[in-house]
Write a protein that holds these residues in place. Structure first.
Motif, PDB file in Angstrom:
ATOM      1  N   ARG A 506       6.835   9.793  -0.742  1.00 17.18           N
ATOM      2  CA  ARG A 506       6.915   8.807   0.327  1.00 17.18           C
ATOM      3  C   ARG A 506       7.409   7.480  -0.242  1.00 17.18           C
ATOM      4  NH1 ARG A 506       5.223   7.882   5.374  1.00 17.18           N
ATOM      5  NH2 ARG A 506       4.580   5.757   5.989  1.00 17.18           N
ATOM      6  N   LEU A 507       8.399   6.894   0.462  1.00 13.10           N
ATOM      7  CA  LEU A 507       8.986   5.602   0.080  1.00 13.10           C
ATOM      8  C   LEU A 507       8.747   4.629   1.235  1.00 13.10           C
ATOM      9  CD1 LEU A 507      10.770   4.000  -1.949  1.00 13.10           C
ATOM     10  CD2 LEU A 507      12.754   4.823  -0.689  1.00 13.10           C
ATOM     11  N   GLU A 508       8.053   3.518   0.937  1.00 13.59           N
ATOM     12  CA  GLU A 508       7.688   2.562   1.983  1.00 13.59           C
ATOM     13  C   GLU A 508       8.066   1.153   1.544  1.00 13.59           C
ATOM     14  OE1 GLU A 508       3.704   0.952   4.396  1.00 13.59           O
ATOM     15  OE2 GLU A 508       3.566   2.566   2.914  1.00 13.59           O
ATOM     16  N   LEU A 509       8.717   0.406   2.469  1.00 15.30           N
ATOM     17  CA  LEU A 509       9.100  -0.985   2.197  1.00 15.30           C
ATOM     18  C   LEU A 509       8.534  -1.848   3.319  1.00 15.30           C
ATOM     19  CD1 LEU A 509      10.706  -3.129   0.617  1.00 15.30           C
ATOM     20  CD2 LEU A 509      12.687  -2.572   2.056  1.00 15.30           C
ATOM     21  N   ARG A 510       7.808  -2.903   2.923  1.00 14.46           N
ATOM     22  CA  ARG A 510       7.238  -3.802   3.932  1.00 14.46           C
ATOM     23  C   ARG A 510       7.238  -5.222   3.386  1.00 14.46           C
ATOM     24  NH1 ARG A 510       1.886  -4.653   2.269  1.00 14.46           N
ATOM     25  NH2 ARG A 510       1.137  -3.121   0.733  1.00 14.46           N
ATOM     26  N   LEU A 518       7.296  -2.699  -2.237  1.00 13.85           N
ATOM     27  CA  LEU A 518       7.885  -1.366  -2.212  1.00 13.85           C
ATOM     28  C   LEU A 518       6.908  -0.416  -2.898  1.00 13.85           C
ATOM     29  CD1 LEU A 518      10.324   0.573  -1.745  1.00 13.85           C
ATOM     30  CD2 LEU A 518      11.087  -0.045  -4.056  1.00 13.85           C
ATOM     31  N   THR A 519       6.516   0.657  -2.182  1.00 15.43           N
ATOM     32  CA  THR A 519       5.591   1.638  -2.778  1.00 15.43           C
ATOM     33  C   THR A 519       6.260   3.002  -2.799  1.00 15.43           C
ATOM     34  OG1 THR A 519       4.574   2.079  -0.625  1.00 15.43           O
ATOM     35  CG2 THR A 519       3.538   0.401  -1.995  1.00 15.43           C
ATOM     36  N   VAL A 520       6.086   3.705  -3.917  1.00 13.78           N
ATOM     37  CA  VAL A 520       6.573   5.073  -4.084  1.00 13.78           C
ATOM     38  C   VAL A 520       5.346   5.919  -4.414  1.00 13.78           C
ATOM     39  CG1 VAL A 520       8.061   6.623  -5.363  1.00 13.78           C
ATOM     40  CG2 VAL A 520       8.807   4.281  -4.915  1.00 13.78           C
ATOM     41  N   SER A 521       4.984   6.856  -3.523  1.00 10.05           N
ATOM     42  CA  SER A 521       3.787   7.671  -3.722  1.00 10.05           C
ATOM     43  C   SER A 521       4.150   9.141  -3.632  1.00 10.05           C
ATOM     44  CB  SER A 521       2.714   7.319  -2.685  1.00 10.05           C
ATOM     45  OG  SER A 521       3.221   7.488  -1.367  1.00 10.05           O
ATOM     46  N   ASP A 522       3.292  10.003  -4.163  1.00 10.78           N
ATOM     47  CA  ASP A 522       3.522  11.445  -4.140  1.00 10.78           C
ATOM     48  C   ASP A 522       2.185  12.152  -3.995  1.00 10.78           C
ATOM     49  OD1 ASP A 522       2.412  12.200  -6.881  1.00 10.78           O
ATOM     50  OD2 ASP A 522       3.902  10.694  -7.447  1.00 10.78           O
ATOM     51  N   ASN A 523       2.240  13.449  -3.753  1.00 16.23           N
ATOM     52  CA  ASN A 523       1.028  14.262  -3.648  1.00 16.23           C
ATOM     53  C   ASN A 523       0.871  15.167  -4.857  1.00 16.23           C
ATOM     54  OD1 ASN A 523       3.147  15.943  -3.071  1.00 16.23           O
ATOM     55  ND2 ASN A 523       2.146  17.022  -1.373  1.00 16.23           N
ATOM     56  N   GLY A 524       1.346  14.692  -5.999  1.00 20.74           N
ATOM     57  CA  GLY A 524       1.241  15.449  -7.238  1.00 20.74           C
ATOM     58  C   GLY A 524      -0.145  15.356  -7.859  1.00 20.74           C
ATOM     59  N   PRO A 525      -0.272  15.716  -9.162  1.00 15.59           N
ATOM     60  CA  PRO A 525      -1.593  15.723  -9.814  1.00 15.59           C
ATOM     61  C   PRO A 525      -2.111  14.337 -10.167  1.00 15.59           C
ATOM     62  CG  PRO A 525       0.114  16.378 -11.370  1.00 15.59           C
ATOM     63  CD  PRO A 525       0.786  16.272 -10.044  1.00 15.59           C
ATOM     64  N   GLY A 526      -1.296  13.311 -10.045  1.00 14.40           N
ATOM     65  CA  GLY A 526      -1.748  11.961 -10.391  1.00 14.40           C
ATOM     66  C   GLY A 526      -1.601  11.670 -11.881  1.00 14.40           C
ATOM     67  N   GLY A 565       8.650 -10.539 -10.619  1.00 12.14           N
ATOM     68  CA  GLY A 565       7.850  -9.631  -9.814  1.00 12.14           C
ATOM     69  C   GLY A 565       6.814  -8.910 -10.651  1.00 12.14           C
ATOM     70  N   SER A 566       6.211  -7.878 -10.079  1.00 13.27           N
ATOM     71  CA  SER A 566       5.194  -7.091 -10.779  1.00 13.27           C
ATOM     72  C   SER A 566       5.352  -5.629 -10.411  1.00 13.27           C
ATOM     73  CB  SER A 566       3.784  -7.573 -10.417  1.00 13.27           C
ATOM     74  OG  SER A 566       3.514  -7.352  -9.044  1.00 13.27           O
ATOM     75  N   LEU A 567       4.959  -4.750 -11.341  1.00 11.44           N
ATOM     76  CA  LEU A 567       5.013  -3.304 -11.131  1.00 11.44           C
ATOM     77  C   LEU A 567       3.683  -2.727 -11.614  1.00 11.44           C
ATOM     78  CD1 LEU A 567       6.628  -0.821 -10.307  1.00 11.44           C
ATOM     79  CD2 LEU A 567       7.525  -0.694 -12.639  1.00 11.44           C
ATOM     80  N   GLN A 568       3.000  -2.002 -10.695  1.00 13.56           N
ATOM     81  CA  GLN A 568       1.679  -1.469 -11.013  1.00 13.56           C
ATOM     82  C   GLN A 568       1.634   0.017 -10.695  1.00 13.56           C
ATOM     83  OE1 GLN A 568      -0.820  -3.922  -8.562  1.00 13.56           O
ATOM     84  NE2 GLN A 568      -1.084  -5.493 -10.148  1.00 13.56           N
ATOM     85  N   ALA A 569       0.785   0.735 -11.460  1.00 16.11           N
ATOM     86  CA  ALA A 569       0.589   2.170 -11.247  1.00 16.11           C
ATOM     87  C   ALA A 569      -0.877   2.433 -10.969  1.00 16.11           C
ATOM     88  CB  ALA A 569       1.048   2.959 -12.470  1.00 16.11           C
ATOM     89  N   ALA A 570      -1.146   3.389 -10.051  1.00 19.50           N
ATOM     90  CA  ALA A 570      -2.539   3.718  -9.716  1.00 19.50           C
ATOM     91  C   ALA A 570      -2.566   5.136  -9.158  1.00 19.50           C
ATOM     92  CB  ALA A 570      -3.100   2.722  -8.706  1.00 19.50           C
ATOM     93  N   ASN A 571      -3.773   5.653  -8.953  1.00 19.56           N
ATOM     94  CA  ASN A 571      -3.967   6.960  -8.345  1.00 19.56           C
ATOM     95  C   ASN A 571      -4.509   6.777  -6.928  1.00 19.56           C
ATOM     96  OD1 ASN A 571      -3.211   8.768 -10.477  1.00 19.56           O
ATOM     97  ND2 ASN A 571      -5.098   8.180 -11.559  1.00 19.56           N
ATOM     98  N   GLN A 572      -4.062   7.633  -6.008  1.00 21.39           N
ATOM     99  CA  GLN A 572      -4.529   7.570  -4.625  1.00 21.39           C
ATOM    100  C   GLN A 572      -5.863   8.314  -4.492  1.00 21.39           C
ATOM    101  OE1 GLN A 572      -0.960   7.668  -1.717  1.00 21.39           O
ATOM    102  NE2 GLN A 572      -0.471   9.206  -3.269  1.00 21.39           N
ATOM    103  N   GLU A 573      -6.642   7.916  -3.503  1.00 20.36           N
ATOM    104  CA  GLU A 573      -7.943   8.548  -3.309  1.00 20.36           C
ATOM    105  C   GLU A 573      -7.809  10.013  -2.949  1.00 20.36           C
ATOM    106  OE1 GLU A 573     -10.119   6.379  -0.451  1.00 20.36           O
ATOM    107  OE2 GLU A 573     -10.284   4.534  -1.654  1.00 20.36           O
ATOM    108  N   THR A 580       3.594   0.519  -7.163  1.00 26.50           N
ATOM    109  CA  THR A 580       3.796  -0.596  -6.244  1.00 26.50           C
ATOM    110  C   THR A 580       4.601  -1.679  -6.946  1.00 26.50           C
ATOM    111  OG1 THR A 580       1.664  -0.126  -5.211  1.00 26.50           O
ATOM    112  CG2 THR A 580       2.666  -2.278  -4.761  1.00 26.50           C
ATOM    113  N   MET A 581       5.758  -2.021  -6.331  1.00 31.75           N
ATOM    114  CA  MET A 581       6.624  -3.074  -6.875  1.00 31.75           C
ATOM    115  C   MET A 581       6.580  -4.260  -5.913  1.00 31.75           C
ATOM    116  SD  MET A 581      10.721  -3.027  -7.732  1.00 31.75           S
ATOM    117  CE  MET A 581      11.208  -2.936  -6.013  1.00 31.75           C
ATOM    118  N   ARG A 582       6.346  -5.461  -6.427  1.00 27.28           N
ATOM    119  CA  ARG A 582       6.309  -6.682  -5.624  1.00 27.28           C
ATOM    120  C   ARG A 582       7.361  -7.642  -6.155  1.00 27.28           C
ATOM    121  NH1 ARG A 582       1.512  -7.117  -2.654  1.00 27.28           N
ATOM    122  NH2 ARG A 582      -0.023  -5.489  -3.141  1.00 27.28           N
TER     123      ARG A 582
END
Length: 594
Positions: A506-510, A518-526, A565-573, A580-582
C-alpha cells in the motif's frame, strides 16, 4: 628610583635562599637520621639473630637429651621387672640413678591405671594414686604406644617443666608408663646471661620459658613489652630520633621456630644503642650543613652584589626576545595548520559528494538490474502484439480492407507510445542526479516510480493499492533522487511480500499541516526487533547473499535528510512493516525538473 624595588628583590632572594638552605639542611638531617638508624638497626639485628640462634639451640639441646632418655629407660629389662609382682622390692633404685645422672627433675613409673610404682623423689610412696593426673596428655599418648609429651606451665614464682612419657611393654601388651620430668630452669639460667629479653611461646601464645620471671605463664598479648620498631611507620621512626622520645617504648623483635615442639622463641632487643649512634650521626651532619650553608650564603651574597643589575637587564631583554619569537612561531604554525585543515576539509567534502552521487547511481542501476526481467517481459509482449497486428494489417490491405487495417495500426501506435513512455522514464531515472534542491511534484515522482515498477508488480501478481491526496503536493528536493527513494521503498516492500498469501503493498500520500507524509506498508513478515536499530546502516541487509548490497535504505535515509526530512521504519500491529517519509512542503512555487 629603582633602588627600592631592587632592595626588596634582593631581600626576597635572601629569604628564599635561607629557606632553601633550611629545607636542604632538614632533608639532609632526615636522610642521615633514617640511614644511620637503618644501618645501626641492621648491625644490631645481625648480632641479635646470632644470639637468638644460640639461645634457641640451648633449649632444643636440653629437650632433645631428655626426649631420648625415657625410651631408653623403658627398654631396660630391670625397669620392666619393677612392674611385675615378682619384683623383690620397689625402691627408688634405677629411677633415682637415672634422674641423678641425667639431671632430670624426676623419673617415675606408673601402671596402666596411673598408680605410682616407683619414683626417684623421696616422699612419693609406691601405689599412691594420681601419678598420671598432672600429665594426663602424655600418659594417654604413652598408653597408645607413642612418646608422650606434655608441658607443665610455670608461674612467675615457679619454673615450667616438660614431661616425656614412654610405654613399658610386657610382652605384647603395655604394662605401664615411665615418665621423665625436666625442669626448664637450666634454660632460663643460660638465657639470663643475655642482655636481650628472651621468651619461648607455645602454640597458644603462652610464655613457657623466659629470662624475665614476671612474664612466665602469661599470654604474650597480656605482656606490655613495647612496640616492635619494624611495625612502626616512617613518622614513628622519625619520632624515635627526637631526644624526648622514650626509647624503652620500642624494641626490635626477632623470632625463631622450634618445629619439633611447635614453639616460637622470641627476642626483644633494646634499640637505645642504635638511637644513640644515630644521634651522633645527626649531630655531625648538622654541623656539616651549618658550615656549608654559611659558606654558600657568603658566596651568593658577594656574587649577587656585582652582577645583579646586569643579570636583570640581560634576562629581561632575552625574555622579551624569546616571547616575540615564540608568539611569531605560534602564529605561523597556526596559519599553516588552518590552511591545511581548510584544504583537507574541502577535499573531504568534494570526495564525500562524489562518493554519495556514485552510490546513488550504483543503487539506481542495481534497482534497474533487479527490474530487468520484468521490463524485458513488458517490452516483449507489446512487440509480439505489434508484429501480429502489422501482419494482419498487411493482409487486410492486400485484400482491399484498409478500413479494418486502420484499427490494427491504431493499436500498434498506442503500444509504441506506451513503450516510449517507459523508455523515457528509464532514461530520466538512469541520469545522474544533481545536487540542487528545487520544488518537485510528489505526484509526478510517484507516477514515474510506479511506472518503472509496474512490470515487476504485474509479473509477481502483487496487489498495489495507491491512495493519493486530491491535490498535488509540492516539496523541496530533487526529482530523480526522490524517485530513487520511492523505488527503494517499493522494491523492499515487493521483496518482503514475496511468498506471502494474498501479497499486498500500500502506497499512501497525504498532507499533515506543512508536511508531506508518504507511507509504504506491506503485509509481509515485518522487521525483527533486533534489526530495527540498524535498518538504515550502510551495508546492513537481511537478504540472501547476492540479493542486495544493503545500500538502498541507507542511501534513501541520507537523501531524505538532505531534503530536511525524516525516514522512519516500524512494524504494524496487524503485521507487516511500514516506512514513513516526511518532507516539508514547498508551497505554490513553480515546478522545476532536474
Amino acid at each position: 628610583m629603582k633602588r627600592g624595588p631592587q632592595r626588596r628583590t634582593w631581600r626576597r632572594l635572601k629569604i628564599g635562599i635561607a629557606a632553601s638552605l633550611v629545607l636542604v639542611t632538614a632533608l639532609v638531617l632526615l636522610l642521615t637520621g633514617l640511614a644511620s638508624l637503618r644501618i645501626t638497626l641492621a648491625e644490631l639485628e645481625t648480632g641479635a639473630r646470632a644470639n637468638l640462634a644460640v639461645q634457641t639451640a640451648v633449649l632444643e639441646r636440653l629437650l632433645d637429651k631428655f626426649r631420648l632418655l625415657s625410651p631408653l629407660l623403658a627398654r631396660e629389662r630391670e625397669t620392666v621387672d619393677l612392674l611385675s609382682d615378682r619384683a623383690a622390692y620397689r625402691e627408688t633404685g634405677i629411677t633415682a640413678i637415672a634422674a641423678a645422672m641425667s639431671g632430670a627433675e624426676e623419673v617415675w613409673m606408673m601402671d596402666v591405671h596411673g598408680k605410682v610404682v616407683v619414683s626417684s623423689r623421696d616422699g612419693v610412696p609406691a601405689g599412691s594414686i594420681g601419678g598420671a593426673d598432672k600429665i594426663r596428655q602424655a600418659f594417654d599418648q604413652a598408653l597408645q604406644g607413642q612418646l608422650g609429651r606434655q608441658l607443665i606451665p610455670g608461674t612467675p614464682d615457679r619454673v615450667s617443666n616438660y614431661v616425656f612419657a614412654s610405654p613399658l611393654r610386657q610382652g605384647d601388651r603395655i604394662g605401664g608408663v615411665l615418665a621423665v620430668r625436666v625442669s626448664l630452669a637450666d634454660v632460663e639460667q643460660a638465657w639470663a646471661l643475655s642482655k636481650d629479653s628472651l621468651l619461648a611461646l607455645d602454640a597458644d601464645g603462652r610464655v613457657v620459658v623466659t629470662n624475665v620471671p614476671e612474664w612466665r605463664g602469661k599470654r604474650v598479648a597480656d605482656i606490655d613489652a613495647g612496640e616492635d620498631i619494624a611495625a612502626i611507620s616512617l613518622l614513628g621512626r622519625l619520632e624515635l630520633l627526637l631526644p624526648a622520645a622514650p626509647a624503652s617504648a620500642y624494641h626490635l623483635q626477632l623470632q625463631e621456630e622450634v618445629a619439633v615442639l611447635g614453639w616460637r622463641v622470641r627476642s626483644h632487643v633494646a634499640v637505645e644503642e642504635a638511637r644513640q649512634r644515630s644521634g651522633w650521626a645527626l649531630l655531625v651532619a648538622l654541623l656539616a650543613c651549618v658550615i656549608a650553608a654559611g659558606g654558600i650564603a657568603i658566596l651568593i651574597a658577594r656574587r649577587a652584589e656585582f652582577v645583579r643589575q646586569e643579570r636583570r637587564s640581560r634576562a629581561e631583554a632575552l625574555r622579551l626576545e624569546r616571547r616575540v619569537q615564540s608568539r611569531t612561531a605560534d602564529l605561523r604554525r597556526a596559519n599553516v595548520h588552518l590552511e591545511r585543515e581548510v584544504r583537507e576539509r574541502e577535499q573531504a567534502e568534494a570526495s564525500l559528494r562524489k562518493t554519495q552521487a556514485e552510490l546513488v547511481q550504483a543503487a539506481k542501476l542495481a534497482t534497474l538490474g533487479r527490474m530487468s526481467a520484468a521490463l524485458s517481459h513488458e517490452y516483449n509482449q507489446p512487440l509480439a502484439a505489434i508484429r501480429s497486428d502489422a501482419e494482419i494489417a498487411g493482409m487486410l490491405i492486400e485484400r482491399g480492407r484498409a478500413t479494418e487495417a486502420k484499427a490494427n495500426l491504431t493499436r500498434i501506435a498506442g503500444m509504441v507510445a506506451r513503450m516510449a513512455e517507459i523508455a523515457k522514464t528509464l532514461k530520466g531515472f538512469t541520469r545522474k542526479s544533481g545536487t540542487d534542491i528545487k520544488p518537485v511534484s510528489l505526484r509526478q515522482v510517484l507516477d514515474e516510480a510506479t511506472l518503472l515498477l509496474q512490470p515487476q508488480i504485474k509479473q509477481s501478481g502483487i496487489r498495489l493499492d495507491i491512495d493519493l491526496s486530491d491535490e498535488d503536493i509540492i516539496v523541496k528536493g530533487g526529482r530523480i533522487r526522490l524517485e530513487q527513494v520511492v523505488i527503494n521503498l517499493l522494491s523492499n516492500a515487493l521483496d518482503a511480500v514475496a511468498g506471502v498469501p494474498d501479497p499486498e503493498v500500500r502506497l499512501e500520500l497525504r498532507l499533515d499541516g506543512g508536511t508531506a507524509v508518504l507511507t509504504v506498508s506491506d503485509n509481509g513478515p515485518g522487521i525483527d526487533a533486533d534489526d530495527l536499530p540498524q535498518i538504515f546502516d550502510p551495508f546492513y541487509t537481511t537478504k540472501d547473499v547476492g540479493a542486495g548490497l544493503g545500500l538502498g535504505l541507507s542511501i534513501a535515509y541520507k537523501i531524505v535528510h538532505d531534503f530536511s526530512g525524516s525516514l522512519q521504519a516500524a512494524n504494524q500491529e496487524h503485521g507487516g512493516a511500514v516506512f514513513t517519509m516526511r518532507l516539508p512542503v514547498a508551497g505554490d512555487s513553480a515546478l522545476a525538473a532536474e
